[in-house]
Scaffold this motif. Structure first.
Motif, PDB file in Angstrom:
ATOM      1  N   MET A  82       1.185  -1.296   0.005  1.00 19.18           N
ATOM      2  CA  MET A  82      -0.135   0.073  -0.216  1.00 19.18           C
ATOM      3  C   MET A  82       0.904   0.990  -0.020  1.00 19.18           C
ATOM      4  N   ALA A  83       0.535   2.356  -0.832  1.00 19.24           N
ATOM      5  CA  ALA A  83       1.205   3.636  -0.720  1.00 19.24           C
ATOM      6  C   ALA A  83       0.963   4.337   0.238  1.00 19.24           C
ATOM      7  N   VAL A  84       2.008   4.891   1.046  1.00 21.54           N
ATOM      8  CA  VAL A  84       2.054   5.465   2.148  1.00 21.54           C
ATOM      9  C   VAL A  84       2.697   6.997   2.110  1.00 21.54           C
ATOM     10  N   PRO A  85       2.214   7.739   2.512  1.00 25.00           N
ATOM     11  CA  PRO A  85       2.825   9.311   2.530  1.00 25.00           C
ATOM     12  C   PRO A  85       4.217   9.348   3.163  1.00 25.00           C
ATOM     13  N   LYS A  86       5.075   9.936   2.297  1.00 22.52           N
ATOM     14  CA  LYS A  86       6.418  10.093   2.678  1.00 22.52           C
ATOM     15  C   LYS A  86       6.527  10.963   3.945  1.00 22.52           C
ATOM     16  N   ARG A  87       5.965  12.093   3.803  1.00 17.08           N
ATOM     17  CA  ARG A  87       6.003  13.108   4.945  1.00 17.08           C
ATOM     18  C   ARG A  87       4.696  13.466   5.627  1.00 17.08           C
ATOM     19  N   LYS A  88       4.652  13.789   6.735  1.00 12.73           N
ATOM     20  CA  LYS A  88       3.632  14.224   7.560  1.00 12.73           C
ATOM     21  C   LYS A  88       3.225  15.426   6.782  1.00 12.73           C
ATOM     22  N   THR A  89       1.827  15.493   6.642  1.00  7.87           N
ATOM     23  CA  THR A  89       1.217  16.886   6.377  1.00  7.87           C
ATOM     24  C   THR A  89       1.415  18.011   7.197  1.00  7.87           C
ATOM     25  N   SER A  90       2.097  18.961   7.082  1.00 10.16           N
ATOM     26  CA  SER A  90       2.242  20.085   7.901  1.00 10.16           C
ATOM     27  C   SER A  90       1.173  20.750   8.458  1.00 10.16           C
ATOM     28  N   LYS A  91       0.884  21.479   9.551  1.00 10.46           N
ATOM     29  CA  LYS A  91      -0.183  22.128   9.740  1.00 10.46           C
ATOM     30  C   LYS A  91      -0.616  23.127   8.854  1.00 10.46           C
ATOM     31  N   SER A  92       0.294  23.881   8.340  1.00 12.97           N
ATOM     32  CA  SER A  92       0.064  24.766   7.176  1.00 12.97           C
ATOM     33  C   SER A  92      -0.811  24.091   5.896  1.00 12.97           C
ATOM     34  N   LYS A  93      -0.167  23.099   5.509  1.00  9.05           N
ATOM     35  CA  LYS A  93      -0.690  22.492   4.308  1.00  9.05           C
ATOM     36  C   LYS A  93      -2.171  21.782   4.689  1.00  9.05           C
ATOM     37  N   ARG A  94      -2.316  21.151   5.818  1.00  8.07           N
ATOM     38  CA  ARG A  94      -3.494  20.748   6.360  1.00  8.07           C
ATOM     39  C   ARG A  94      -4.521  21.680   6.575  1.00  8.07           C
ATOM     40  N   ASP A  95      -4.127  22.910   7.075  1.00  6.90           N
ATOM     41  CA  ASP A  95      -5.247  23.769   7.156  1.00  6.90           C
ATOM     42  C   ASP A  95      -5.551  24.667   5.845  1.00  6.90           C
ATOM     43  N   MET A  96      -4.335  24.826   4.912  1.00  9.34           N
ATOM     44  CA  MET A  96      -4.765  25.282   3.336  1.00  9.34           C
ATOM     45  C   MET A  96      -5.853  24.358   2.969  1.00  9.34           C
ATOM     46  N   ARG A  97      -5.866  23.075   3.196  1.00  7.89           N
ATOM     47  CA  ARG A  97      -6.597  22.024   2.455  1.00  7.89           C
ATOM     48  C   ARG A  97      -8.039  22.289   3.176  1.00  7.89           C
TER      49      ARG A  97
END
Ligand SMILES: [Zn+2]
Length: 60
Positions: free
Chosen positions: A1-16
């Motif tokens: 299963m593909a897994v994200p390499k990096r944790k999504t930053s608070k900034s990117k998470r909140d932008m989404r």
């Protein structure tokens, strides 16, 4: 299963999540009874659409 390499930053998470908001209600008024109704929908209170009765509304 593909897994994200990096944790999504608070900034990117909140932008989404900046798009996660309640939709603004767009309402028109019925030309027959004047009650608020959704555009391009039959009127829920009188059952009219384009000045013609489409459905009978009980308790009129
Ligand atoms: Zn109406």
């Amino acid at each position: 299963m593909a897994v994200p390499k990096r944790k999504t930053s608070k900034s990117k998470r909140d932008m989404r999540r900046s798009h996660h908001k309640a939709e603004v209600l767009s309402l028109g008024t019925c030309s027959h009874c004047g009650q608020p109704k959704k555009p391009h929908f039959i009127c829920p209170s009188c059952g009219y659409y384009k000045n013609k009765e489409i459905v009978k509304v009980s308790g009129e």
